[in-house]
Scaffold this motif. Structure first.
Motif, PDB file in Angstrom:
ATOM      1  N   VAL A   1      54.493  23.868  49.639  1.00 45.84           N
ATOM      2  CA  VAL A   1      53.699  23.403  50.883  1.00 45.84           C
ATOM      3  C   VAL A   1      54.441  22.938  51.901  1.00 45.84           C
ATOM      4  CG1 VAL A   1      52.070  21.671  51.550  1.00 45.84           C
ATOM      5  CG2 VAL A   1      52.080  22.582  49.175  1.00 45.84           C
ATOM      6  N   ALA A   2      55.535  22.411  51.800  1.00 48.66           N
ATOM      7  CA  ALA A   2      56.287  21.968  52.935  1.00 48.66           C
ATOM      8  C   ALA A   2      57.603  23.170  53.324  1.00 48.66           C
ATOM      9  CB  ALA A   2      57.137  20.549  52.562  1.00 48.66           C
ATOM     10  N   PHE A   3      57.985  23.635  52.431  1.00 49.58           N
ATOM     11  CA  PHE A   3      59.236  24.557  52.985  1.00 49.58           C
ATOM     12  C   PHE A   3      58.894  26.106  52.392  1.00 49.58           C
ATOM     13  CE2 PHE A   3      60.805  20.355  51.670  1.00 49.58           C
ATOM     14  CZ  PHE A   3      61.502  20.177  52.847  1.00 49.58           C
ATOM     15  N   GLY A   4      57.915  26.256  51.879  1.00 48.95           N
ATOM     16  CA  GLY A   4      57.534  27.824  51.942  1.00 48.95           C
ATOM     17  C   GLY A   4      58.320  28.462  50.512  1.00 48.95           C
ATOM     18  N   VAL A   5      58.718  27.671  49.639  1.00 47.45           N
ATOM     19  CA  VAL A   5      59.524  27.987  48.451  1.00 47.45           C
ATOM     20  C   VAL A   5      58.606  28.430  47.543  1.00 47.45           C
ATOM     21  CG1 VAL A   5      61.129  27.318  46.767  1.00 47.45           C
ATOM     22  CG2 VAL A   5      61.527  26.403  49.219  1.00 47.45           C
ATOM     23  N   SER A   6      58.846  29.778  47.066  1.00 49.81           N
ATOM     24  CA  SER A   6      57.910  30.371  45.875  1.00 49.81           C
ATOM     25  C   SER A   6      58.858  31.044  44.846  1.00 49.81           C
ATOM     26  CB  SER A   6      57.089  31.165  46.437  1.00 49.81           C
ATOM     27  OG  SER A   6      57.682  32.448  47.151  1.00 49.81           O
ATOM     28  N   GLY A   7      60.006  30.691  44.690  1.00 51.45           N
ATOM     29  CA  GLY A   7      60.578  31.150  43.562  1.00 51.45           C
ATOM     30  C   GLY A   7      62.332  31.250  43.833  1.00 51.45           C
ATOM     31  N   GLY A   8      63.071  31.681  42.903  1.00 55.52           N
ATOM     32  CA  GLY A   8      64.627  31.748  43.003  1.00 55.52           C
ATOM     33  C   GLY A   8      65.129  30.407  42.716  1.00 55.52           C
ATOM     34  N   ALA A   9      66.426  30.508  43.256  1.00 53.87           N
ATOM     35  CA  ALA A   9      67.163  29.098  43.135  1.00 53.87           C
ATOM     36  C   ALA A   9      66.720  27.969  43.791  1.00 53.87           C
ATOM     37  CB  ALA A   9      68.724  29.609  43.399  1.00 53.87           C
ATOM     38  N   ALA A  10      65.997  28.453  44.970  1.00 50.14           N
ATOM     39  CA  ALA A  10      65.567  26.880  45.620  1.00 50.14           C
ATOM     40  C   ALA A  10      64.308  26.204  44.801  1.00 50.14           C
ATOM     41  CB  ALA A  10      65.128  27.361  46.978  1.00 50.14           C
TER      42      ALA A  10
END
Length: 350
Positions: A125-134
């Motif tokens: 929601v806040a950072f647009g992270v949808s997968g991967g190391a993050a």
């Protein structure tokens, strides 16, 4: 919840012969052999039908075509991740049940899975992270914060990390974080779709580069679990006897709960929340090598890895090209086992 039995009931139970050193060593060697075969099957079998010769060619010639892309892009990573997740959840479950003396305890009891889930949703929601190391980083951070919150609530309320208040605090933290997660996912459809892909628990779609952040946490958790072996054996005799043997209960529980947190956080970050492994595996390992934690923890690590990889292989083969996720397979297998554990008094009294 700890279910006690009366002396008469205990006397009526048939006693199983105590495992010998040779039988325990044999059980561990057998688990190693079966796990090696399971790893081989995990590389050879999948929804993409490849002949063994094609798999071998892909292993020996990385980056040289479709076969190598399937082997190194999917099968090898999910095999390694399955080993990591199974070892972490198996050992975490054994340590958890040892500290709580509750055979129905699960390493996710401290709100670890709920914290990881909320952090993943916040990342979307806040950072647009949808997968991967993050995404792995967010899951690790959320899991650690949730478990620390449960532990802090327990210590502040009772002055000691006793198992019953800790379980209550973990349940309350899980419910609170779950409510926040539900609110965010229902308010934002994109976060709901991404969260649904993560929360089911899966080894597919993960790459080795994405989970390196979880490896140090898993290693530290395994070291702490090994250091906690003596305390676990003493706690199995009861808290009063453990104190009489010179055990510092607060330190012992802090080390054990930190190990559980790190192991469960690493597994949850790598593959999402996978249920029943931490519940089922300690019972299977205890049946093979007995209750002594010096043997139980290695057996739980091997059994956990075997169970997760085996369930993943089953999901690949019975689902066709639309694979059934390992979390779903384990939930189907774990539900009946959970009922069996709850009904058998010989397992319910640790």
């Amino acid at each position: 919840m700890i279910i006690a039995t009366t002396p008469t009931e205990a006397a009526r139970r048939p006693r199983r012969p105590r495992p010998t050193r040779a039988s325990r060593a044999g059980a561990l060697l057998a688990l190693c052999a079966v796990l090696a075969l399971c790893c081989l099957a995990s590389v050879l079998l999948g929804s993409n039908r490849l002949a063994p010769a094609a798999v071998l060619h892909g292993l020996l010639h990385p980056g040289s075509g479709t076969d190598a892309a399937v082997v190194y892009g999917s099968r090898v990573p999910r095999t390694v991740i399955g080993l990591l997740v199974g070892v972490c959840l198996g050992v975490g479950g054994a340590v958890m049940q040892g500290h709580t003396r509750n055979p129905l305890a699960d390493p996710g009891l401290f709100g670890v899975s709920a914290g990881a889930g909320l952090a993943v949703v916040l990342g979307i929601v806040a950072f647009g992270v949808s997968g991967g190391a993050a995404s792995v980083g967010f899951a690790l951070a959320g899991a650690l914060v949730a478990s620390l919150a449960a532990f802090a609530v327990t210590v502040a309320g009772s002055g000691t990390a006793s198992p019953v208040p800790l379980a209550l605090a973990g349940t309350a933290v899980s419910a609170l974080l779950g409510a926040f997660t539900s609110f965010l996912t229902l308010a934002d459809r994109e976060s709901l779709r991404s969260y649904q892909l993560w929360v089911v628990g899966s080894l597919s779609g993960r790459q080795l580069d994405d989970i390196w952040a979880a490896v140090p946490f898993a290693a530290a958790g395994l070291v702490l679990a090994a250091l906690n072996v003596r305390a676990l054996d003493n706690l199995a005799l009861g808290e009063e006897l453990a104190r009489g043997l010179g055990e510092n209960l607060l330190v012992a529980r802090a080390v054990g709960l930190t190990a559980i947190t790190l192991l469960t956080a690493a597994a949850t970050a790598a593959a999402g929340p996978i249920a029943f492994v931490g519940l089922v595996v300690p019972h299977l390992a205890r049946a093979l090598v007995g209750a002594g934690h010096r043997w139980l923890l290695p057996a739980a690590a091997l059994t956990g890895a075997l169970l997760v990889l085996g369930a993943d292989i089953v999901g690949r083969l019975i689902g066709g090209f639309a694979e059934i996720q390992v979390g779903i397979v384990l939930a189907v297998l774990g539900g009946p086992f959970f009922v069996a554990v709850a009904r058998r008094r010989s397992l319910v009294s640790l």
